[in-house]
Design an enzyme around this catalytic site. Structure first.
Site, PDB file in Angstrom:
ATOM      1  N   ASP A 382      45.967  45.953  46.628  1.00 43.37           N
ATOM      2  CA  ASP A 382      46.167  46.650  45.362  1.00 43.37           C
ATOM      3  C   ASP A 382      47.256  47.692  45.552  1.00 43.37           C
ATOM      4  OD1 ASP A 382      44.232  45.416  43.758  1.00 43.37           O
ATOM      5  OD2 ASP A 382      42.638  46.629  44.623  1.00 43.37           O
ATOM      6  N   ASP A 710      38.464  46.701  44.505  1.00 42.24           N
ATOM      7  CA  ASP A 710      37.600  47.837  44.185  1.00 42.24           C
ATOM      8  C   ASP A 710      36.649  47.529  43.035  1.00 42.24           C
ATOM      9  OD1 ASP A 710      39.504  47.789  42.198  1.00 42.24           O
ATOM     10  OD2 ASP A 710      40.413  49.708  42.720  1.00 42.24           O
ATOM     11  N   ASP A 714      36.642  41.998  41.363  1.00 39.33           N
ATOM     12  CA  ASP A 714      37.383  41.698  42.587  1.00 39.33           C
ATOM     13  C   ASP A 714      36.478  41.055  43.634  1.00 39.33           C
ATOM     14  OD1 ASP A 714      39.690  42.796  41.567  1.00 39.33           O
ATOM     15  OD2 ASP A 714      39.348  44.776  42.427  1.00 39.33           O
TER      16      ASP A 714
END
Length: 995
Positions: A382, A710, A714
């Site tokens: 990310d 997170d 995901d």
């Protein structure tokens, strides 16, 4: 069941003050009532709160929560009873290799009995079966060491478990606090959000678009919608829409619930016994070690059978002594082949490695994950918080009438609104900015709090949302909109990419207004009007294009953009909103499911540009990963231009590099996707399901993929990745449970550091495997060639028949269990070599012990056997290199001295081998003294060997005799040749590698 608060009649009457003892007794009755006699789903939520003596607006106090925790115990399922220490100790003997040694002990004992029975009258013999006794004693010592090492490894794993212990949000002392899930007590108010694991059973107090996945409990594959309304009749577990259950997970929305059951008093507690019968599967490394041990055992049995058959054919067994000697040969070969301390050393080295990782913020949940870490070839990360600092700051506000800049950084609400060119901000622009920030702070679940220390600030919730709260405080927009109270919410989801709330205006007869925020391009599609100069007018195509152009401009400048909009509803009743659906009684079932009516005809008021600076250390980490053959991939929900700018700044892509969007991924077939993922390193505007597609595509290409995550959505990608990495700060509990590793600092550099550490640990495992196995092979070759060439070497007495073993089983066992163990452990903490991140990742299909290592093992084994047998030969009459001074001694005395020489040479050869085994190619003299633990271990092994040679009762037990000074020079000189031979081999290997 939990034990709790007031008797059932309290559900229908006002509470009154009770003596403390009576109060506690009634708490127990009320708790039992709620879980047994009274069904909370059929009881009004306020009455449940009253029965549990808690105010839903403030929650429990810290003191009351502590009292209840002491009374009702931690919120955890009963675990299987711990294995008794005595049983753990006995488990040290449950190993096929130990069985082989015990068989050797039995053979040795039988041989002693036979020899005793058949001894001639008056003949001297062993008073006790010293070989058998010593083998048993050493096995007991090994079991003690193994037990201690396993205990140390268990401590390491328990420490990791504490570091990854789940936490939950609860309302206590009037504020939301994050506490350990085990500290939750009946009566606590749970604050649930997307991605949370429900920590206990509870009765819903409020919910907004709340959906919970209950498949783990009910088997229902689709997330269940939850509402706080009281049920009119008893329902099956899966139909209790106003209840939440321990172990389930929030997939969407928000809610609050009052805890009615904890620990074993939850629905999952009732089936806890079914969850405890799980066994740990052997890891690939453990499987390979078992395979190697099995191969060694089989090989030694074959060698023993071949030698015994050859002896039987060539010489025959003429007496019982021949049988005894042959049995002792089998014992010696068995002991020589078995790497007794290998499993325990491996466990301890892995445990020490993960402890070091944890100290550097990388918490590996299971020891065996270290095996995979060093093999990572792609790291998918990310952007926000991992590659960037996650210190969101609203720096720009763009409204229809102009653009301003907000000064100040971080979360301190200190700064001013200034124009871009430094001139005064026009009043109309300022009003539009306040409207934009007001909308952003109302459509918001973030919270900013003063820290414990003066001048510090704490955030609760998403950092992006908190940045809007900070901006509103800087401009005092929060005060201008303080008269709005939220009455309904349509939460943000990764699919919707927007959030809306309905607020009541206390200064305008309670009229309702919708406030919304979200990705500008998404939110703009729901707007048909615009707020300009204090008035609302129609949004034109020109306006729309100007807004999208501004989004691109800000994105190129690395700003993350969020649009804000509102909609006056001109009514004070939710039921009167145009297009809203109600039931026959005129009630709204769930407004959060009616976004199409609420979010229509929005009024665009502006957008903010949020800066999240890249972490300064990440660029170096990306470069280090690249040198190590690891590709870095950025995956973000941001605008493609923002993603590309950040990625180029960090060195992930070139300056002119492009990002691939989620829509473009959706349009590809599998072949096109695989081609794209092999070339593209930046993905923008992606949804969580795209992460899973990217991971699976990379894995199809043979990559070992690490994936960070997170949010709750995901979790599938994180779980499917070879190395799933959850964010420790911003990650949801669901994602943490799916991950193999947790980043305590949410920092990309920590992933690279963990990969480096993983490679170092794996290198060290290979080092001590090379050392231990080459030592074992050296022992096997010593025994084998010592028997085969016994006549030439003087080992066999020309006047006798049968077999004479060059080294006793007890001597070999002493080497394996005591003098070998300390150096092997020390090699497990060897400092990393400089080139650890300058080579390509190891493939998981590569053998831990490859062909090159087997070459090292056999080569060193042969050298070790040769120098040992030469040293023995020098002290035996009739050998090739006999020292004539031994001629005066009888063969038996010669044999004791020769064995002591061979025993000592083998020990020192293995100590020199420990120095040589630290690298396959690099000279042992590079960084010779870098591992102080290794030198300490070598010193300990030397002391142990001196004891066995110079302590009289150990002489008897191990068949040794004190050596004169010159003999020590011979021992060390011959043993040193192992290091010399290793260096010569490495020179040739380095020359070949250069070619």
């Amino acid at each position: 069941m939990d034990d709790r608060i007031i008797d059932p009649s309290a559900l229908s009457r006002e509470p009154h003050v009770e003596p403390e003892d009576a109060k506690e007794t009634q708490e127990v009755k009320a708790q039992q009532a709620l879980l047994n006699d009274v069904d909370p789903s059929l009881t009004d939520a306020d009455q449940v709160a009253q029965a549990l003596n808690v105010d839903p607006r403030t929650g429990l106090s810290s003191d009351e929560a502590k009292r209840r925790l002491d009374k009702f115990g931690p919120n955890e399922l009963a675990s299987a009873p711990p294995v008794p220490k005595w049983k753990k100790f006995l488990q040290q003997f449950q190993d096929p290799l130990v069985y082989l040694l015990l068989a050797a002990t039995a053979i040795s004992l039988v041989a002693w009995i036979i020899e005793k029975v058949n001894a001639a009258p008056g003949a001297e013999g062993e008073a006790l079966p010293f070989d058998s006794i010593v083998i048993v004693l050493i096995l007991i010592v090994n079991a003690i060491l193994g037990y201690m090492q396993e205990a140390k490894a268990e401590e390491a794993v328990n420490a990791l478990s504490e570091m990854t212990a789940p936490t939950s949000n609860v309302l206590r002392n009037g504020r939301v606090e994050r506490i350990n899930t085990t500290d939750i007590v009946p009566g606590d108010i749970l604050v649930l959000g997307e991605g949370d694991t429900v920590p206990a059973d509870g009765r819903l107090l409020a919910a907004a678009s709340l959906r919970i996945a209950e498949a783990s409990l009910t088997g229902e594959s689709v997330p269940v919608g939850k509402k706080p309304a009281t049920l009119d009749s008893a329902k099956a577990l899966g139909d209790r829409a106003n209840m939440v259950f321990n172990g389930t997970s929030v997939t969407q929305g928000t809610g609050r619930a009052i805890v009615t059951g904890t620990g074993m008093n939850t629905q999952v507690g009732k089936i806890a016994d079914l969850l405890q019968s799980t066994e740990d599967e052997a890891t690939p490394l453990q499987k390979e070690m078992n395979h190697v041990s099995k191969i060694l055992g089989i090989a030694v049995c074959i060698i023993a059978v071949v030698v015994l058959l050859a002896l039987a054919v060539l010489e025959g067994f003429h007496s019982v002594h021949d049988v005894i000697d042959s049995l002792l040969l089998a014992v010696s070969l068995a002991v020589a082949a078995v790497p007794e301390g290998l499993a325990a050393i491996l466990t301890v080295v892995l445990a020490l490695g993960v402890q070091r990782m944890a100290a550097h913020h990388a918490i590996v949940k299971k020891l065996h994950s270290v095996e995979t870490l060093g093999s990572a070839s792609v790291i998918c990360s990310d952007k926000t918080g991992t590659l960037t600092r996650n210190e969101m700051t609203v720096e720009r506000v763009v409204v229809p009438s102009g653009e301003v800049e907000l000064t100040g950084t971080g979360y301190a609400p200190e700064g001013d609104m200034v124009s871009i060119d430094g001139s005064a901000v026009p009043e109309n622009v300022a009003n539009e900015v306040l409207a934009t920030l007001g909308a952003g702070t109302l459509a918001n679940d973030g919270e900013l709090r003063a820290g414990e220390k003066p001048g510090t600030w704490e955030i609760v919730g998403d950092p992006t949302e908190v940045s809007l709260v900070v901006a509103a405080r800087k401009t005092h927009a929060d005060k201008k909109f303080a008269h709005f109270d939220r009455v309904a919410e349509i939460p943000f989801t990764s699919e919707r990419k927007r959030m809306s709330v309905i607020a009541r205006n206390a200064t305008d007869a309670g009229k309702l207004t919708v406030f919304a925020k979200g990705a500008p391009d998404v939110l703009l599609s729901y707007c048909d009007r615009i707020y300009v100069n204090g008035a609302i007018r129609k949004l034109t195509e020109g306006d729309r294009q100007d807004i999208l152009d501004t989004v691109e401009r800000l994105s190129r400048e690395a700003y993350r953009t969020l649009g804000e909009a509102f909609r006056p509803l001109e009514t004070d009743s939710l039921a009167q909103i145009p297009g809203i659906r109600t039931n026959s009684a005129g009630e709204i079932s769930d407004i959060s499911e009616q976004a199409e009516a609420i979010e229509a005809h929005l009024v665009w008021c502006g957008m903010v540009g949020i800066i999240d600076p890249p972490r300064t250390e990440v660029r170096d980490a990306v470069a280090e990963a690249h040198r190590a053959g690891i590709r870095t991939v950025m995956i973000t929900g941001d605008h493609p231009l923002t993603a590309a700018r950040i990625a180029s700044d960090l060195g992930i892509i070139a300056k002119d590099g492009k990002a691939l969007t989620g829509d473009e991924l959706d349009a590809m077939d599998e072949a096109q996707l695989d081609k794209a993922t092999s070339e593209v390193s930046v993905y923008a505007r992606v949804a969580p399901e795209h992460k899973l597609k990217i991971v699976e595509s990379l894995q199809r290409q043979g990559n070992i993929a690490a994936m960070t995550g997170d949010g709750v959505n995901d979790a599938p990608a994180v779980k499917s990745a070879d190395i799933g990495v959850a964010m420790g700060i911003t990650g949801t509990e669901v994602t943490k449970q799916s991950a193999k590793m947790i980043l305590a600092d949410d920092n990309f550099s920590t992933i690279v550091a963990a990969v480096r550490e993983g490679r170092g640990i794996f290198d060290n495992i290979r080092k001590f495997l090379r050392y231990l196995l080459s030592s074992n092979v050296g022992e096997v070759f010593t025994v084998f060639f010592g028997v085969v060439f016994a006549g030439w070497l003087g080992i066999k007495n020309p006047e006798s028949v049968g077999v004479t073993v060059p080294l006793l089983a007890t001597q070999l066992l002493w080497i394996n269990l005591l003098t070998d163990a300390a150096p092997a452990l020390a090699m497990g903490v060897d400092p990393m070599t400089e080139d650890v991140m300058n080579r390509k990742p190891r493939k998981l299909t590569d053998r831990v012990i490859d062909g090159a290592m087997w070459g090292d093992i056999v080569y060193i084994g042969i050298i070790m056997a040769a120098v040992t047998l030469i040293g023995m030969d020098m002290h035996l009459t009739g050998g090739l290199f006999t020292d004539r001074s031994v001629d005066a001694m009888g063969h038996d005395a010669q044999m004791v001295e020769a064995r002591t020489m061979g025993f000592t040479i083998l020990v020192f050869a293995q100590l020199f081998n420990a120095i040589a085994s630290r690298s396959h190619l690099q000279s042992a003299f590079v960084g010779l003294f870098s591992n102080k633990w290794l030198w300490g271990a070598i010193g300990l092994s030397i002391v142990l060997q001196l004891l066995v040679i110079y302590v009289p009762f150990l002489n008897t037990a191990f068949g040794t005799t004190p050596l004169p000074p010159m003999a020590w020079l011979e021992c060390i000189g011959l043993a040193f040749f192992v290091l010399v031979a290793s260096e010569i081999r490495k020179i040739f290997l380095r020359m070949r590698a250069k070619k």
